[in-house]
Design an enzyme around this catalytic site. Structure first.
Site, PDB file in Angstrom:
ATOM      1  N   THR A 122       2.932  -7.715   3.571  1.00 13.25           N
ATOM      2  CA  THR A 122       3.085  -7.891   2.124  1.00 13.25           C
ATOM      3  C   THR A 122       3.869  -9.139   1.760  1.00 13.25           C
ATOM      4  O   THR A 122       3.586  -9.774   0.740  1.00 13.25           O
ATOM      5  CB  THR A 122       3.753  -6.638   1.523  1.00 13.25           C
TER       6      THR A 122
ATOM      7  N   ILE B 288      -3.498 -13.103  -3.678  1.00  9.24           N
ATOM      8  CA  ILE B 288      -4.672 -13.242  -4.533  1.00  9.24           C
ATOM      9  C   ILE B 288      -5.223 -11.867  -4.886  1.00  9.24           C
ATOM     10  O   ILE B 288      -5.403 -11.020  -4.011  1.00  9.24           O
ATOM     11  CB  ILE B 288      -5.783 -14.054  -3.825  1.00  9.24           C
TER      12      ILE B 288
ATOM     13  N   ILE C  51       0.838  -1.201   0.000  1.00 13.70           N
ATOM     14  CA  ILE C  51       0.000   0.000   0.000  1.00 13.70           C
ATOM     15  C   ILE C  51       0.873   1.251   0.000  1.00 13.70           C
ATOM     16  O   ILE C  51       0.702   2.151  -0.833  1.00 13.70           O
ATOM     17  CB  ILE C  51      -0.955   0.004   1.207  1.00 13.70           C
TER      18      ILE C  51
ATOM     19  N   CYS D 255      22.331 -22.749  -2.380  1.00 14.23           N
ATOM     20  CA  CYS D 255      22.698 -21.439  -2.933  1.00 14.23           C
ATOM     21  C   CYS D 255      22.862 -20.358  -1.870  1.00 14.23           C
ATOM     22  O   CYS D 255      23.455 -19.310  -2.136  1.00 14.23           O
ATOM     23  CB  CYS D 255      21.675 -20.980  -3.964  1.00 14.23           C
TER      24      CYS D 255
ATOM     25  N   CYS E 219      15.105 -26.833  -2.369  1.00 15.67           N
ATOM     26  CA  CYS E 219      16.087 -26.950  -1.278  1.00 15.67           C
ATOM     27  C   CYS E 219      16.039 -25.760  -0.335  1.00 15.67           C
ATOM     28  O   CYS E 219      16.732 -25.757   0.691  1.00 15.67           O
ATOM     29  CB  CYS E 219      17.499 -27.124  -1.840  1.00 15.67           C
TER      30      CYS E 219
ATOM     31  N   SER F  78      -1.702 -14.434   0.805  1.00 13.94           N
ATOM     32  CA  SER F  78      -2.123 -15.382  -0.230  1.00 13.94           C
ATOM     33  C   SER F  78      -1.790 -14.933  -1.646  1.00 13.94           C
ATOM     34  O   SER F  78      -1.866 -15.735  -2.576  1.00 13.94           O
ATOM     35  CB  SER F  78      -3.638 -15.625  -0.122  1.00 13.94           C
TER      36      SER F  78
ATOM     37  N   CYS G 284      21.496 -20.583  -8.202  1.00 14.75           N
ATOM     38  CA  CYS G 284      20.398 -21.387  -7.651  1.00 14.75           C
ATOM     39  C   CYS G 284      19.956 -22.401  -8.697  1.00 14.75           C
ATOM     40  O   CYS G 284      19.387 -22.022  -9.732  1.00 14.75           O
ATOM     41  CB  CYS G 284      19.233 -20.481  -7.253  1.00 14.75           C
TER      42      CYS G 284
ATOM     43  N   HIS H 153      -8.496 -10.534  -5.683  1.00 14.53           N
ATOM     44  CA  HIS H 153      -9.868 -11.018  -5.552  1.00 14.53           C
ATOM     45  C   HIS H 153     -10.793 -10.418  -6.605  1.00 14.53           C
ATOM     46  O   HIS H 153     -10.616  -9.272  -7.026  1.00 14.53           O
ATOM     47  CB  HIS H 153     -10.408 -10.705  -4.159  1.00 14.53           C
TER      48      HIS H 153
ATOM     49  N   VAL I 281       9.495   4.698  13.444  1.00 16.59           N
ATOM     50  CA  VAL I 281       8.949   5.961  13.937  1.00 16.59           C
ATOM     51  C   VAL I 281       8.669   5.845  15.429  1.00 16.59           C
ATOM     52  O   VAL I 281       7.910   4.976  15.873  1.00 16.59           O
ATOM     53  CB  VAL I 281       7.667   6.349  13.168  1.00 16.59           C
TER      54      VAL I 281
END
Length: 478
Positions: free
Chosen positions: A41, A47, A12, A443, A438, A45, A401, A49, A172
């Site tokens: 963040t 998603i 946000i 890595c 892994c 999920s 990796c 929506h 803060v």
């Protein structure tokens, strides 16, 4: 003095920063952690929506409905992975079918396109692995999945490319009203700003109370998840929900933009002093596992590659809080942004921009604003493009990796960007070394070496993720 100080560098805060950077404003992004996207963040999920769930007339409904269609453009501009794969809310009895009809009606009232209730035959054609006891589902084709922390990082980078300043490791501690603005006191510095935008997530009420009367309360709620290996990716092609309950949208099963499967979350209300507690527990993960199995019976949980938990900010208002404080002019709360907060982010950012425009008496456009940011994903290039890139920079020919096929060149490129990573997980969230099977077992040490070299630090100074997450404490046999 800054024109605008944004407290919190989650999706946000970073989206608002990028939106404001389209104008000639001196912008500061103030983040208490040592990386962007380290709060809610990084652990949700992911998603986008459809928008049928939120109660009509609420800010949640308004901003979800208007924010969802905006993802295609911003993700293309910022080179962030995004896919519209659609969602299904499953019903297994007559009572749940009635709940689906209510969700459908909400979707129509919220003006969500193309929602429909489908029968068992159509469900099983779309998703053969769904529990055979299903009797109906609400289908929302505009739902999607996104790289959520990649989005927050890209938004911050782009805002910085267009002039914003990022201040990490600045918690803060106090805010004081001064003539023509505010003085912000952190653990590391002092700054002044005409306006403040409070995007502090689970701490947003604490920040508000520094300058204004208490007007809302945030309860941190923890949700726990499974991430399954890519070899389990065939179990679903859509986001699979169950009928929502009093705890929220419930346990879902969904693909991720990178080909894994995510399962979760549960919902656990925490105490006021637990706003940073993101540990997982066997009991809660068992609940997620058992609940998810109602949707798909034989989920291969033996292919789990990691578990994690995230916190969401539950407001006592029951809705998003997006407004200028009544008793602290120029102080704007963007608080209680729980689900569908991610889906609403683009529209919320535009709304906050309008608030700033209204209280600042017109803003001058930044005609040099560049909306684009490019990521090099080596594995997605053609053979010819790979060969040309390696010719220019041999580091792209060194795979660090093996699970995700990530090269040294990609890692170094991410470090050199504005707001670049300083931690192992910061690298992981940008270019994915350590995100595979892994989980960084092979890595991780190489990533630490590259970070130390590029940042000119001792390798013992490299953190895993947050502050004080030391990996090395000294040499053995010293």
């Amino acid at each position: 003095m800054y024109d605008v100080a944004i407290i919190g560098a989650g999706v946000i805060g970073s989206y608002i920063a990028r939106e404001l950077s389209k104008y000639k404003l001196n912008i500061a992004i103030v983040e208490k952690d040592n990386e962007v996207s380290n709060g809610t963040t990084k652990a949700n999920s992911a998603i986008v929506h459809g928008g049928y769930d939120a109660k009509p007339g609420t800010k949640m409904a308004k901003f979800n409905a208007s924010g969802n269609p905006m993802f295609d453009k911003v993700c293309k501009e910022l080179d962030v992975p995004f896919k519209r794969i659609g969602s299904l809310v499953l019903a297994f009895n007559d009572e749940e079918m009635e709940a689906l009809k209510e969700l459908y009606n909400r979707g129509i009232e919220n003006q969500i396109p193309n929602v429909e209730i489908i029968d068992k035959d159509k469900i099983l054609k779309m998703e053969p692995n769904i529990n055979n006891d299903v009797i109906g589902a609400l289908y929302s084709p505009t739902a999607g999945i996104v790289g959520v922390y990649e989005l927050a990082i890209a938004l911050t980078e782009n805002a910085m490319d267009n002039g914003a300043k990022l201040f990490l490791n600045n918690e803060v501690k106090d805010i004081k009203k001064i003539d023509k603005g505010y003085k912000i006191l952190t653990n590391n510095l002092e700054m002044q700003s005409k306006y403040i935008i409070n995007c502090a997530g689970v701490y947003a009420d604490k920040i508000n109370n520094m300058v204004a009367k208490e007007s809302f309360k945030i309860t941190p709620k923890r949700g726990q998840y499974y991430i399954l290996d890519k070899s389990a990716s065939n179990i679903t092609n859509h986001v699979i929900f169950q009928v929502p309950n009093k705890f929220g949208k419930g346990v879902l099963i969904a693909p991720t933009v990178h080909g894994n499967i995510i399962v979760g979350p549960d919902s656990q209300a925490l105490n006021d002093d637990q706003r940073d507690e993101t540990q997982t527990s066997g009991d809660n993960l068992d609940y997620v596992k058992n609940t998810a199995s109602k949707s798909i019976e034989n989920i291969p949980f033996h292919k789990t590659i990691t578990n994690f938990s995230g916190l969401r900010a539950e407001p006592n208002t029951g809705d998003f809080i997006i407004e200028e404080s009544e008793d602290a002019k120029g102080f704007i709360n963007v608080a209680g942004i729980k689900s569908p907060g991610l889906s609403s982010a683009p529209s919320i950012a535009e709304y906050v921009l309008d608030i700033i425009k209204n209280i600042s008496n017109n803003l001058e456009e930044n005609k040099e604003f560049n909306p684009r940011r490019k990521m090099i994903v080596f594995d997605e290039l053609s053979k010819e493009e790979k060969a040309e890139l390696i010719k220019k920079d041999p580091r792209y020919g060194r795979v660090i990796c093996r699970c995700e096929n990530i090269t040294e060149g990609e890692i170094v490129d991410s470090i050199k960007k504005n707001g670049g990573p300083t931690t192992v997980d910061g690298i992981k969230r940008r270019v994915r070394p350590g995100a595979g099977r892994c989980q960084g077992g092979f890595c991780g040490p190489r990533v630490m070496e590259i970070l130390a070299r590029e940042l000119d630090k001792d390798i013992e100074e490299i953190m895993k993720d947050g502050q004080k997450s030391n990996i090395l404490t000294g040499k053995t046999k010293s």
